[in-house]
Design an enzyme around this catalytic site. Structure first.
Site, PDB file in Angstrom:
ATOM      1  N   SER A   1       0.813  -1.212   0.000  1.00 31.64           N
ATOM      2  CA  SER A   1       0.000   0.000   0.000  1.00 31.64           C
ATOM      3  C   SER A   1       0.849   1.267   0.000  1.00 31.64           C
ATOM      4  O   SER A   1       1.825   1.391   0.736  1.00 31.64           O
ATOM      5  CB  SER A   1      -0.930   0.024   1.222  1.00 31.64           C
TER       6      SER A   1
ATOM      7  N   THR B   1      -9.743  -1.934   3.467  1.00 23.84           N
ATOM      8  CA  THR B   1      -9.541  -2.503   2.138  1.00 23.84           C
ATOM      9  C   THR B   1      -9.901  -3.987   2.139  1.00 23.84           C
ATOM     10  O   THR B   1     -10.403  -4.513   3.139  1.00 23.84           O
ATOM     11  CB  THR B   1      -8.087  -2.255   1.667  1.00 23.84           C
TER      12      THR B   1
ATOM     13  N   LYS C   1     -14.356  -4.516   3.324  1.00 25.60           N
ATOM     14  CA  LYS C   1     -15.186  -3.366   2.997  1.00 25.60           C
ATOM     15  C   LYS C   1     -16.673  -3.591   3.258  1.00 25.60           C
ATOM     16  O   LYS C   1     -17.418  -2.631   3.499  1.00 25.60           O
ATOM     17  CB  LYS C   1     -14.986  -2.966   1.526  1.00 25.60           C
TER      18      LYS C   1
ATOM     19  N   ASN D   1     -14.995   2.053   2.717  1.00 23.96           N
ATOM     20  CA  ASN D   1     -13.533   2.013   2.684  1.00 23.96           C
ATOM     21  C   ASN D   1     -12.880   3.069   3.575  1.00 23.96           C
ATOM     22  O   ASN D   1     -11.662   3.119   3.690  1.00 23.96           O
ATOM     23  CB  ASN D   1     -13.013   2.156   1.246  1.00 23.96           C
TER      24      ASN D   1
ATOM     25  N   GLY E   1     -17.049  -3.514 -16.286  1.00 27.78           N
ATOM     26  CA  GLY E   1     -16.884  -4.156 -14.987  1.00 27.78           C
ATOM     27  C   GLY E   1     -17.993  -3.769 -14.033  1.00 27.78           C
ATOM     28  O   GLY E   1     -18.421  -2.615 -13.996  1.00 27.78           O
ATOM     29  N   ALA E   2     -18.461  -4.731 -13.233  1.00 26.31           N
ATOM     30  CA  ALA E   2     -19.548  -4.475 -12.283  1.00 26.31           C
ATOM     31  C   ALA E   2     -19.163  -4.893 -10.865  1.00 26.31           C
ATOM     32  O   ALA E   2     -20.015  -5.247 -10.066  1.00 26.31           O
ATOM     33  CB  ALA E   2     -20.822  -5.201 -12.723  1.00 26.31           C
TER      34      ALA E   2
ATOM     35  N   VAL F   1      -8.903   2.491 -13.515  1.00 30.69           N
ATOM     36  CA  VAL F   1      -8.798   2.522 -12.047  1.00 30.69           C
ATOM     37  C   VAL F   1      -7.450   1.980 -11.571  1.00 30.69           C
ATOM     38  O   VAL F   1      -7.087   2.139 -10.410  1.00 30.69           O
ATOM     39  CB  VAL F   1      -9.930   1.712 -11.380  1.00 30.69           C
TER      40      VAL F   1
ATOM     41  N   TYR G   1      -3.456   1.766 -11.060  1.00 32.56           N
ATOM     42  CA  TYR G   1      -2.319   2.690 -11.036  1.00 32.56           C
ATOM     43  C   TYR G   1      -0.977   1.975 -11.104  1.00 32.56           C
ATOM     44  O   TYR G   1       0.075   2.612 -11.196  1.00 32.56           O
ATOM     45  CB  TYR G   1      -2.360   3.614  -9.812  1.00 32.56           C
TER      46      TYR G   1
END
Length: 304
Positions: A22, A69, A73, A94, A134-135, A244, A246
């Site tokens: 993270s 996370t 969640k 979150n 995406g769902a 989404v 990175y």
């Protein structure tokens, strides 16, 4: 460098089961230092069997907030005293604010991503058509906030029915039923502007008239770094392509979009803006954007 922690230090943490990678601790602690706040943010790997005890214990300690996370969640919701309406619709939390032993849950993923589109790329949500692939959880968060923006614009325009125009939100998923279920929920609870699609050739016509194309799947990150959520020949010049993910900073999807002449934005925007929102929830202060960006992504500056 780890700061000196004393009895007055407000603690914040990210809680999950595999969070050694993270970037949030570096980002949040840089922000606290910049503003001279006696706060400290650290990672907590928690076994699933211990989660209940940890959350209950934290509420009695000197914690100001938490980042939640995977895989907690949804699980965390049962321990909250209050939940923000957007997080309730999304069905996941979150971010948690802790005050006087009370826990309030938020979801900053969708708001963070959408604010990135607005602040970094100048997107007017109400006047833009979106295609989202995406769902899953992140998609639910993004879709909820996009629909909320449409609903807010609807109210500001004295009853003009946005859902009657072509500036809709199209959601494509391999399992059509999941897309259909999410769109039905948002159309009922937020704004009648969501349309489910199959993740196949049907997409081509909708992408052609879209302003923004969003990949909200994990396609593009390891072990799927050589894959894309859609065929590259569906991408056209003039789109804003957003991802989404990175890491890598530029997925195969974004590379193909850039080659097609599109403007692009990656998951750095989501990470940064959701962090800024959490920072304000915990401290009541505006976050130092450039400092946070540099702490995570190096010397590259972020001006917004």
């Amino acid at each position: 460098m780890i700061k000196d922690i004393n009895i007055n230090t407000k603690l914040t943490a990210i809680i999950g089961t595999d969070i050694g990678h993270s970037k949030s601790p570096a980002m949040m602690n840089a922000a606290f230092r910049e503003l001279g706040l006696d706060y400290y943010y650290f990672p907590m790997n928690i076994k699933e069997d211990d989660f209940s005890d940890v959350i209950r214990g934290i509420s009695k300690m000197n914690f100001a907030g938490l980042t939640i996370t995977i895989p907690y969640k949804i699980e965390v919701i049962k321990y909250l005293d209050e939940i923000d309406r957007t997080a309730q619709i999304i069905g996941a939390v979150n971010t948690v604010k802790i005050e006087d032993g009370r826990l309030k849950g938020y979801n900053t993923d969708g708001e963070g991503f959408v604010r990135g589109l607005e602040a970094d790329k100048g997107v007017n949500i109400a006047d833009s058509a979106f295609v989202v692939t995406g769902a899953g959880g992140v998609s639910r968060a993004i879709m909820t906030v996009l629909a909320s923006r449409k609903a807010a614009a609807d109210k500001k325009q004295n009853g003009i029915n946005i859902s009657s125009c072509d500036k809709k939100i199209y959601l494509a998923n391999r399992t059509f039923e999941k897309a259909e279920e999410l769109c039905r929920k948002l159309n009922e609870l937020v704004c009648d502007c969501c349309v489910p699609l199959h993740l196949n050739e049907e997409l081509r016509a909708y992408i052609k008239k879209a302003d923004v194309l969003i990949n909200a799947t994990n396609i593009g990150m390891p072990p799927f770094e050589n894959e894309t959520p859609i065929n590259s020949d569906m991408i056209h010049n003039g789109l804003l392509a957003a991802d989404v993910i990175y890491n890598p900073r530029k997925t195969k999807f974004l590379k193909q979009a850039e080659e097609a002449g599109c403007d692009i934005v990656n998951g750095q925007s989501l990470l940064l803006h959701q962090g800024k929102i959490a920072f304000k929830i915990w401290t009541g202060l505006e976050a130092p954007t450039t400092v946070m960006f540099k702490a995570v992504f190096g010397s590259e500056e972020h001006k917004k």
